[in-house]
Enzyme design. Structure first.
Site, mmCIF file in Angstrom:
data_model
loop_
_atom_site.group_PDB
_atom_site.id
_atom_site.type_symbol
_atom_site.label_atom_id
_atom_site.label_comp_id
_atom_site.label_asym_id
_atom_site.label_seq_id
_atom_site.Cartn_x
_atom_site.Cartn_y
_atom_site.Cartn_z
ATOM 1 N N CYS A 63 0.835 -1.206 0.000
ATOM 2 C CA CYS A 63 0.000 0.000 0.000
ATOM 3 C C CYS A 63 0.870 1.257 0.000
ATOM 4 O O CYS A 63 1.702 1.441 0.889
ATOM 5 C CB CYS A 63 -0.918 0.003 1.211
ATOM 6 S SG CYS A 63 -2.034 1.428 1.242
ATOM 7 N N LYS A 105 1.939 -9.156 0.017
ATOM 8 C CA LYS A 105 1.818 -8.287 -1.149
ATOM 9 C C LYS A 105 2.894 -7.217 -1.064
ATOM 10 O O LYS A 105 3.044 -6.566 -0.029
ATOM 11 C CB LYS A 105 0.444 -7.627 -1.187
ATOM 12 C CG LYS A 105 0.268 -6.692 -2.371
ATOM 13 C CD LYS A 105 -1.087 -6.006 -2.339
ATOM 14 C CE LYS A 105 -1.173 -5.012 -3.472
ATOM 15 N NZ LYS A 105 -2.408 -4.236 -3.416
ATOM 16 N N ASN A 171 0.870 -8.591 -10.474
ATOM 17 C CA ASN A 171 -0.221 -7.661 -10.209
ATOM 18 C C ASN A 171 0.054 -6.325 -10.891
ATOM 19 O O ASN A 171 1.176 -5.837 -10.845
ATOM 20 C CB ASN A 171 -0.341 -7.501 -8.682
ATOM 21 C CG ASN A 171 -1.404 -6.532 -8.262
ATOM 22 O OD1 ASN A 171 -1.152 -5.342 -8.216
ATOM 23 N ND2 ASN A 171 -2.565 -7.049 -7.956
ATOM 24 N N GLY A 172 -0.971 -5.771 -11.516
ATOM 25 C CA GLY A 172 -0.874 -4.438 -12.100
ATOM 26 C C GLY A 172 -1.267 -4.401 -13.562
ATOM 27 O O GLY A 172 -0.817 -5.205 -14.364
#
Length: 191
Positions: A63, A105, A171-172
């Site tokens: 994050c 993550k 991811n992305g």
């Protein structure tokens, strides 16, 4: 994790698995071993009490928002891979036998000039993480630049050289099923 442990009803509601969910995970954010262990124990107790099994718990170290990073949570943990390794190892070691794997993550790094994703993945592998999800941008990039899938591919290549490789989730910039299939094929990620 802190809000969950303080009894926040919104956080507790997120522990409920819907009947139609084939795979259910709970994401926590913490920078403290004891808090992470307590959160995992609470999640496990809730799962047992409400017959709402949890397939995995994910530690959010990706994050980029200021509210998280100013408190030493999220992507700020990437600045100190050894500390992150101790955090993950402490949580994993204290919850062995629960049957709930801990995934993590991450991002490529915090700032563009301190990309350390290879080191972080190695540390997480050694610390006992069950899998790692890599967002292909730095925290500094947030969502302003395209995801760097070639860097994710390089991490997969290096990870596969280890005696025990860690499952890697890319991811992305995945908008469709076709994007996901293409990225998986190109980069070699597990998911």
């Amino acid at each position: 994790a802190r809000s969950l442990l303080k009894g926040c009803p919104v956080e507790r509601a997120r522990l409920r698995r819907a009947d139609n969910e084939k795979c259910f995970g709970v994401q926590i954010a913490t920078n403290n071993v004891e808090e992470g262990v307590a959160a995992m124990q609470m999640i496990q107790q809730h799962a047992h009490k409400y017959n709402s099994p949890v397939d995995f718990i994910d530690l959010n170290c990706g994050c980029p928002i200021h509210e998280a990073t100013r408190r030493g949570l999220g992507s700020s943990l990437l600045r100190s891979p050894k500390k992150l390794g101790r955090l993950v190892n402490g949580i994993v070691s204290s919850t062995t036998g629960t049957g709930i794997p801990l995934t993590v993550k991450i991002r490529l790094g915090c700032e563009d000039d301190t990309i350390n994703v290879d080191e972080v993945v190695e540390v997480l592998r050694d610390a006992g993480a069950a899998a790692v999800s890599i967002h292909g941008r730095t925290a500094q990039n947030r969502y302003s630049k395209p995801c760097n899938w070639s860097m994710i591919q390089n991490v997969v290549t290096e990870n596969n050289k280890a005696s025990q490789s860690l499952p890697i989730i890319g991811n992305g910039d995945i908008l469709t099923h076709h994007d996901a299939q293409r990225r998986m094929g190109q980069s070699g990620v597990d998911a």
